[in-house]
Design an enzyme around this catalytic site. Structure first.
Site, PDB file in Angstrom:
ATOM      1  CG  HIS A  80      29.855  10.931-136.819  1.00 60.80           C
ATOM      2  ND1 HIS A  80      29.599   8.848-136.555  1.00 60.80           N
ATOM      3  CD2 HIS A  80      30.537  10.454-135.017  1.00 60.80           C
ATOM      4  CE1 HIS A  80      30.465   8.773-135.705  1.00 60.80           C
ATOM      5  NE2 HIS A  80      31.402   9.705-134.786  1.00 60.80           N
ATOM      6  CG  ASP A 138      36.224  24.362-133.215  1.00 61.50           C
ATOM      7  OD1 ASP A 138      35.624  23.978-134.101  1.00 61.50           O
ATOM      8  OD2 ASP A 138      36.899  24.717-133.108  1.00 61.50           O
ATOM      9  CG  PHE A 182      35.081  11.421-138.404  1.00 58.89           C
ATOM     10  CD1 PHE A 182      34.821  10.886-136.733  1.00 58.89           C
ATOM     11  CD2 PHE A 182      35.534  12.686-138.425  1.00 58.89           C
ATOM     12  CE1 PHE A 182      34.626  11.375-135.817  1.00 58.89           C
ATOM     13  CE2 PHE A 182      35.645  13.803-137.262  1.00 58.89           C
ATOM     14  CZ  PHE A 182      34.951  13.298-135.883  1.00 58.89           C
ATOM     15  CG  HIS A 192      38.218  14.390-128.601  1.00 58.21           C
ATOM     16  ND1 HIS A 192      38.507  13.250-128.497  1.00 58.21           N
ATOM     17  CD2 HIS A 192      37.793  14.650-129.636  1.00 58.21           C
ATOM     18  CE1 HIS A 192      38.163  12.467-130.108  1.00 58.21           C
ATOM     19  NE2 HIS A 192      37.377  13.692-130.397  1.00 58.21           N
TER      20      HIS A 192
HETATM   21  P1  IMP Z   1      35.033  19.491-135.263  1.00 59.48           P
HETATM   22  O1  IMP Z   1      35.475  21.246-135.103  1.00 59.48           O
HETATM   23  O2  IMP Z   1      34.790  18.724-134.805  1.00 59.48           O
HETATM   24  O3  IMP Z   1      34.737  19.812-137.240  1.00 59.48           O
HETATM   25  O4  IMP Z   1      36.797  18.968-135.691  1.00 59.48           O
HETATM   26  C1  IMP Z   1      37.742  19.645-136.226  1.00 59.48           C
HETATM   27  C2  IMP Z   1      38.244  18.742-137.244  1.00 59.48           C
HETATM   28  O5  IMP Z   1      39.436  18.072-136.244  1.00 59.48           O
HETATM   29  C3  IMP Z   1      38.213  17.447-138.021  1.00 59.48           C
HETATM   30  O6  IMP Z   1      37.966  17.945-138.882  1.00 59.48           O
HETATM   31  C4  IMP Z   1      38.776  16.339-138.272  1.00 59.48           C
HETATM   32  O7  IMP Z   1      39.494  16.361-138.137  1.00 59.48           O
HETATM   33  C5  IMP Z   1      39.470  16.469-136.698  1.00 59.48           C
HETATM   34  N1  IMP Z   1      38.788  15.810-135.391  1.00 59.48           N
HETATM   35  C6  IMP Z   1      37.359  16.341-135.117  1.00 59.48           C
HETATM   36  N2  IMP Z   1      37.323  15.258-134.171  1.00 59.48           N
HETATM   37  C7  IMP Z   1      38.019  14.500-134.325  1.00 59.48           C
HETATM   38  C8  IMP Z   1      37.526  12.702-133.540  1.00 59.48           C
HETATM   39  O8  IMP Z   1      37.036  12.084-132.761  1.00 59.48           O
HETATM   40  N3  IMP Z   1      38.240  11.428-134.544  1.00 59.48           N
HETATM   41  C9  IMP Z   1      39.596  12.396-135.683  1.00 59.48           C
HETATM   42  N4  IMP Z   1      39.935  13.768-135.497  1.00 59.48           N
HETATM   43  C10 IMP Z   1      38.505  14.044-135.006  1.00 59.48           C
END
Ligand code: IMP
Length: 203
Positions: free
Chosen positions: A21, A78, A158, A186
């Site tokens: 994604h 991250d 998600f 973000h």
């Molecule tokens: P990552 O570092 O992008 O893998 O994000 C860590 C965690 O933050 C993910 O497992 C999600 O639970 C949450 N997260 C990250 N980006 C999003 C988003 O755009 N919407 C909602 N939850 C997010």
């Protein structure tokens, strides 16, 4: 894939993620100007360690991990959700808030439970992107302010999307089109900064 993307001289950059994604999201922002290479295309399988105490440390750890192995320009991101009434939790632990292998649903359930009876619902998503280009590191940040709803709303997206209401909107992230979410989110903001930087370079 367009003709231009097949050009062997086109600048390639690795996105150190296993999330398809996110790959699509960034390639859409870059258009034909640069080609994103996934970890799968690189032949890398497995998990990249994430043991930092901050989002920047984790993003940097992930981009260095790939750069050290392959010596190719790359970037990693991250993300964390910071909730004021929880002292900034889940933050860097957002993916494993309800446990090491927790699902998105379990994390949301835990968040709603922790916030029960708490009137302050202020929260923000933050993303840090670490880019290593020609052996130099650059960081890009994006954030979006909002609040945590008292129940899930919407089916798109998600993670914590169904309970995050960005300021200035009446729809949760999970009720928005992906185009709108990518524009204001973000990660969208951090990636737009990365793309502006990359496309300003004369490759
Ligand atoms: P990552 O570092 O992008 O893998 O994000 C860590 C965690 O933050 C993910 O497992 C999600 O639970 C949450 N997260 C990250 N980006 C999003 C988003 O755009 N919407 C909602 N939850 C997010």
């Amino acid at each position: 894939m367009t003709e231009k993307k097949k050009d062997r001289n086109m600048k390639k950059i690795i996105f150190a993620t296993n999330n398809p994604h996110k790959l699509m999201e960034v390639q859409a922002l870059l258009g034909d100007q640069l080609e994103i290479v996934s970890l799968k295309e690189l032949g890398f399988e497995g998990d990249i360690p994430e043991t930092g105490k901050t989002l920047a440390e984790n993003a940097s750890q992930k981009s260095h991990f790939i750069y050290d192995r392959y010596g190719l320009d790359c970037f990693a991101d991250d993300t964390g959700l910071e909730v004021d009434a929880l002292g900034g939790a889940p933050g860097v632990f957002s993916a494993r808030y309800a446990g090491e292998k927790a699902s998105y649903g379990e994390n949301v359930t835990k968040l709603l439970k922790e916030l029960e009876g708490k009137p302050d619902r202020k929260a923000r998503f933050k993303t840090v992107v670490s880019l290593i280009l020609d052996n130099k590191e650059y960081l890009f940040e994006g954030s979006v302010e909002g609040r945590i709803l008292t129940q899930r709303t919407g089916n798109a997206g998600f993670g914590y999307d169904p309970v995050f209401l960005p300021n200035g909107y009446s729809d949760s992230f999970a009720e928005m089109s992906s185009e709108l979410k990518n524009r204001i989110s973000h990660r969208g903001i951090a990636m737009q900064k990365l793309v502006a930087f990359l496309t300003s370079k004369d490759f």
